[in-house]
Design a protein around this motif. Structure first.
Motif, mmCIF file in Angstrom:
data_model
loop_
_atom_site.group_PDB
_atom_site.id
_atom_site.type_symbol
_atom_site.label_atom_id
_atom_site.label_comp_id
_atom_site.label_asym_id
_atom_site.label_seq_id
_atom_site.Cartn_x
_atom_site.Cartn_y
_atom_site.Cartn_z
ATOM 1 N N GLU A 162 2.737 14.985 2.045
ATOM 2 C CA GLU A 162 2.377 14.544 3.392
ATOM 3 C C GLU A 162 3.056 13.256 3.836
ATOM 4 O OE1 GLU A 162 0.667 16.137 5.737
ATOM 5 O OE2 GLU A 162 0.699 17.802 4.313
ATOM 6 N N THR A 163 3.867 12.642 2.998
ATOM 7 C CA THR A 163 4.584 11.425 3.405
ATOM 8 C C THR A 163 6.031 11.776 3.720
ATOM 9 O OG1 THR A 163 3.205 10.109 1.930
ATOM 10 C CG2 THR A 163 5.206 9.078 2.747
ATOM 11 N N PRO A 164 6.552 11.328 4.851
ATOM 12 C CA PRO A 164 7.970 11.573 5.158
ATOM 13 C C PRO A 164 8.855 10.997 4.058
ATOM 14 C CG PRO A 164 6.814 10.731 7.090
ATOM 15 C CD PRO A 164 5.867 10.590 5.933
ATOM 16 N N ASP A 165 9.960 11.645 3.798
ATOM 17 C CA ASP A 165 10.819 11.244 2.691
ATOM 18 C C ASP A 165 11.264 9.787 2.798
ATOM 19 O OD1 ASP A 165 12.587 12.069 0.323
ATOM 20 O OD2 ASP A 165 14.049 11.258 1.736
ATOM 21 N N GLU A 166 11.522 9.332 4.030
ATOM 22 C CA GLU A 166 12.026 7.965 4.181
ATOM 23 C C GLU A 166 10.980 6.907 3.847
ATOM 24 O OE1 GLU A 166 10.908 9.463 8.372
ATOM 25 O OE2 GLU A 166 11.857 10.240 6.549
ATOM 26 N N LEU A 167 9.697 7.322 3.665
ATOM 27 C CA LEU A 167 8.632 6.380 3.332
ATOM 28 C C LEU A 167 8.061 6.603 1.936
ATOM 29 C CD1 LEU A 167 6.695 6.474 6.715
ATOM 30 C CD2 LEU A 167 7.790 4.455 5.745
ATOM 31 N N ARG A 168 8.560 7.590 1.231
ATOM 32 C CA ARG A 168 7.941 7.958 -0.050
ATOM 33 C C ARG A 168 8.011 6.847 -1.091
ATOM 34 N NH1 ARG A 168 10.258 13.766 0.233
ATOM 35 N NH2 ARG A 168 8.492 14.919 1.091
ATOM 36 N N GLY A 169 9.085 6.107 -1.127
ATOM 37 C CA GLY A 169 9.184 5.027 -2.096
ATOM 38 C C GLY A 169 8.105 3.988 -1.887
ATOM 39 N N ARG A 170 7.884 3.617 -0.626
ATOM 40 C CA ARG A 170 6.899 2.579 -0.332
ATOM 41 C C ARG A 170 5.470 3.043 -0.603
ATOM 42 N NH1 ARG A 170 9.718 1.364 5.300
ATOM 43 N NH2 ARG A 170 10.722 3.319 4.676
ATOM 44 N N THR A 171 5.154 4.270 -0.253
ATOM 45 C CA THR A 171 3.805 4.762 -0.553
ATOM 46 C C THR A 171 3.610 4.898 -2.059
ATOM 47 O OG1 THR A 171 4.555 7.060 -0.258
ATOM 48 C CG2 THR A 171 3.566 5.970 1.651
ATOM 49 N N SER A 172 4.663 5.247 -2.770
ATOM 50 C CA SER A 172 4.577 5.333 -4.226
ATOM 51 C C SER A 172 4.441 3.950 -4.848
ATOM 52 C CB SER A 172 5.827 6.033 -4.789
ATOM 53 O OG SER A 172 5.907 7.365 -4.340
ATOM 54 N N GLY A 173 5.065 2.943 -4.224
ATOM 55 C CA GLY A 173 4.930 1.585 -4.727
ATOM 56 C C GLY A 173 3.499 1.092 -4.638
ATOM 57 N N VAL A 174 2.826 1.397 -3.532
ATOM 58 C CA VAL A 174 1.409 1.044 -3.403
ATOM 59 C C VAL A 174 0.602 1.718 -4.514
ATOM 60 C CG1 VAL A 174 -0.636 1.212 -1.935
ATOM 61 C CG2 VAL A 174 1.584 0.681 -0.917
ATOM 62 N N LEU A 175 0.934 2.968 -4.799
ATOM 63 C CA LEU A 175 0.227 3.697 -5.843
ATOM 64 C C LEU A 175 0.442 3.052 -7.210
ATOM 65 C CD1 LEU A 175 -1.507 6.133 -6.476
ATOM 66 C CD2 LEU A 175 0.557 7.483 -6.747
ATOM 67 N N THR A 176 1.627 2.524 -7.457
ATOM 68 C CA THR A 176 1.905 1.844 -8.723
ATOM 69 C C THR A 176 0.978 0.643 -8.901
ATOM 70 O OG1 THR A 176 4.229 2.525 -8.677
ATOM 71 C CG2 THR A 176 3.669 0.632 -10.051
ATOM 72 N N VAL A 177 0.790 -0.120 -7.830
ATOM 73 C CA VAL A 177 -0.095 -1.284 -7.894
ATOM 74 C C VAL A 177 -1.542 -0.854 -8.096
ATOM 75 C CG1 VAL A 177 -0.957 -3.286 -6.618
ATOM 76 C CG2 VAL A 177 1.463 -2.676 -6.502
ATOM 77 N N VAL A 178 -1.964 0.165 -7.361
ATOM 78 C CA VAL A 178 -3.329 0.672 -7.500
ATOM 79 C C VAL A 178 -3.571 1.180 -8.920
ATOM 80 C CG1 VAL A 178 -4.891 2.539 -6.784
ATOM 81 C CG2 VAL A 178 -3.641 1.220 -5.068
ATOM 82 N N GLY A 179 -2.596 1.925 -9.452
ATOM 83 C CA GLY A 179 -2.741 2.475 -10.790
ATOM 84 C C GLY A 179 -2.778 1.415 -11.871
ATOM 85 N N ALA A 180 -2.085 0.296 -11.642
ATOM 86 C CA ALA A 180 -2.073 -0.783 -12.628
ATOM 87 C C ALA A 180 -3.307 -1.664 -12.514
ATOM 88 C CB ALA A 180 -0.815 -1.628 -12.454
ATOM 89 N N GLY A 181 -3.722 -1.957 -11.284
ATOM 90 C CA GLY A 181 -4.821 -2.897 -11.089
ATOM 91 C C GLY A 181 -6.208 -2.303 -11.194
ATOM 92 N N GLY A 182 -6.384 -1.052 -10.737
ATOM 93 C CA GLY A 182 -7.709 -0.440 -10.740
ATOM 94 C C GLY A 182 -8.384 -0.412 -12.103
ATOM 95 N N PRO A 183 -7.730 0.128 -13.131
ATOM 96 C CA PRO A 183 -8.357 0.166 -14.459
ATOM 97 C C PRO A 183 -8.684 -1.222 -15.008
ATOM 98 C CG PRO A 183 -6.537 1.709 -14.356
ATOM 99 C CD PRO A 183 -6.467 0.886 -13.101
ATOM 100 N N ARG A 184 -7.823 -2.217 -14.726
ATOM 101 C CA ARG A 184 -8.095 -3.573 -15.221
ATOM 102 C C ARG A 184 -9.353 -4.135 -14.552
ATOM 103 N NH1 ARG A 184 -4.438 -1.455 -17.150
ATOM 104 N NH2 ARG A 184 -6.247 -0.708 -18.288
ATOM 105 N N LEU A 185 -9.488 -3.932 -13.235
ATOM 106 C CA LEU A 185 -10.694 -4.373 -12.547
ATOM 107 C C LEU A 185 -11.917 -3.619 -13.058
ATOM 108 C CD1 LEU A 185 -9.336 -4.638 -8.877
ATOM 109 C CD2 LEU A 185 -9.860 -6.526 -10.440
ATOM 110 N N GLY A 186 -11.714 -2.339 -13.375
ATOM 111 C CA GLY A 186 -12.812 -1.554 -13.934
ATOM 112 C C GLY A 186 -13.275 -2.094 -15.276
ATOM 113 N N ASP A 187 -12.327 -2.546 -16.089
ATOM 114 C CA ASP A 187 -12.689 -3.156 -17.379
ATOM 115 C C ASP A 187 -13.503 -4.426 -17.166
ATOM 116 O OD1 ASP A 187 -11.437 -1.192 -18.833
ATOM 117 O OD2 ASP A 187 -9.571 -2.316 -19.111
#
Length: 446
Positions: free
Chosen positions: A338-363
């Protein structure tokens, strides 16, 4: 039974995806060995738990800092070239780790610096690979492709410590890091055979305005921001790993080995979800499937607080790991589609931060609640909060629950679709899959 096994259709249809998949396998083997060997070397040199904890901090900070900007870079240039740059940089860091181990510098600051630099390369590499995937496979093959890559991740998580242990015992830390170097070099040979993949429209300059553009796009699309918030809801409210040592001692009257069993059960569930997820590519109501998986995750981890035996706890954790895999695959497929190709890197970058920070905050949450009222209440309250949070999110964004991936057109089936790039030309010449981006379980985990 055969229909339950991982769907390998993307490997059959897309030569380019095969190259990406093999390269990912090699990268995962080497990086997991290094991620296990570095903390061992730090503790061996310092015998300090504080020094050991700083390894995680050295890795987390660059991921948070470079994660979003790395996505902007992925939207500004040829993604194949960028992966080659990040892979080469990571290989150079592994060479530095090998040299410092062989000359016995035993410098913690050298180790921290290597971890930081390699994490920065990772933070740029991961969103680039996620943005690249929809250009290599047909839209209907995205769930299967995500499940296969997640399978590589879970196998690496389980096998990495074993491979690291063997390498260190046979040849010391230098041998372990040398394994990473060899794996990176082999992976680079496979990635170099990928087609050139420029963002649609030629890309735009990577700067603050491009990052803001990506975030604004996400905010305007409930189906997309739900993928991130649902992930945070699961990890921040219910991530159980910080409770494992306490449960092992206080509930099951054991020691570190029992905490290891609990961790292994969660990883085993994730592995089973990837290995026996052949049904997932057939699901069209991806939003509803992701929500149901989050409910299963929350209920299983809430019940963990009430488990009276180790076997019951391990079974519940396996169910949670399986559910996490389902949620990750379905949310990743929605984002990439659902993300246009020209924006996929940026939306994936947000996901990288969420994936790294969420579990640490959960701990942190689990540790604080456990200290105040005990591990059982911490687990039960986290699971209940996760389920209630998911229900509230579903009500706030009904578009996500109703989201349905279109059925593939008959002409696309069995051909690799317009999103599958051939190895003979650029992906832009072959056509691009419709919109976009992804995550790996709270284990990716991420």
């Amino acid at each position: 039974m055969k229909e339950l096994l991982a769907d390998v259709t993307p490997l059959r249809r897309s030569p380019a995806f095969r190259r990406l998949f093999v390269g990912q396998c090699l990268t995962m083997v080497g990086s997991q060995v290094t991620q296990v060997a570095v903390p061992w070397q730090v503790y061996s040199a310092s015998h300090s738990s504080v020094a050991l904890g700083l390894v995680g901090l050295a890795a987390l900070l660059p991921i948070v800092v470079f994660g979003i900007y790395g996505g902007a870079i992925a939207d500004s240039m040829d993604r194949r070239r960028l992966i080659l740059i990040t892979s080469t940089g990571s290989a150079a860091v592994s060479v530095a780790l090998t040299v410092q181990a062989l000359v016995h510098t035993d410098s913690l600051w050298v180790l921290y610096a290597c971890v930081t630099v390699q994490a920065a390369f990772f933070a740029i590499d991961l969103p680039t690979r996620r943005a690249l995937l929809p250009r290599l496979v047909a839209p209907e093959d995205l769930p299967a492709a995500n499940a296969l890559l997640l399978l590589v991740f879970t196998v690496g998580i389980v096998g990495g410590p074993l491979a690291a242990s063997a390498a260190v015992s046979l040849g010391g830390y230098g041998a372990a890091y040398a394994v990473d170097v060899v794996c990176f070099l082999l992976a680079i040979t496979f990635i170099s055979g990928l087609p050139s993949v420029l963002p649609e429209g030629g890309g735009r300059r990577a700067d603050l305005s491009s990052v803001v553009e990506g975030i604004r796009y996400l905010k305007s699309r409930p189906v997309l921001w739900m993928c991130y918030v649902l992930d945070l809801n699961s990890t921040v409210l219910a991530m159980p790993t910080a409770l494992f040592p306490i449960l092992a001692v206080e509930r099951f009257h054991g020691g570190p080995e029992l905490a290891g069993y609990l961790s292994a059960a969660l990883a085993a569930g994730a592995f089973l979800g990837s290995m026996f997820g052949g049904w997932m590519p057939k699901v069209r109501r991806l939003g509803r499937a992701a929500l149901l998986a989050v409910f299963a995750w929350g209920l299983s981890l809430g019940a963990l607080g009430l488990a009276g035996s180790l076997w019951t706890a391990m079974l519940l954790l396996a169910v949670a790991g399986y559910a996490d895999t389902v949620s990750a695959v379905e949310r990743s497929s929605i984002l990439q589609h659902e993300t246009p190709d020209e924006l996929r890197g940026r939306t994936s970058g947000v996901l990288t931060v969420v994936g790294a920070g969420g579990p640490r905050l959960g701990d942190v949450r689990a540790g604080l609640v456990s200290a105040a009222v005990g591990p059982a209440v911490a687990a039960v309250s986290g699971g209940v909060a996760c389920v209630l949070g998911a229900l509230a999110l579903a009500k706030a964004a009904p578009e996500f629950t109703r989201y349905r991936m279109a059925e593939p057109k008959p002409a696309e089936q069995g051909t690799g679709g317009q999103g599958a790039a051939s190895e003979q030309g650029t992906a832009s010449e072959q056509g691009a899959a419709a919109p976009d981006s992804a995550q790996a379980p709270a284990l990716a985990d991420d």
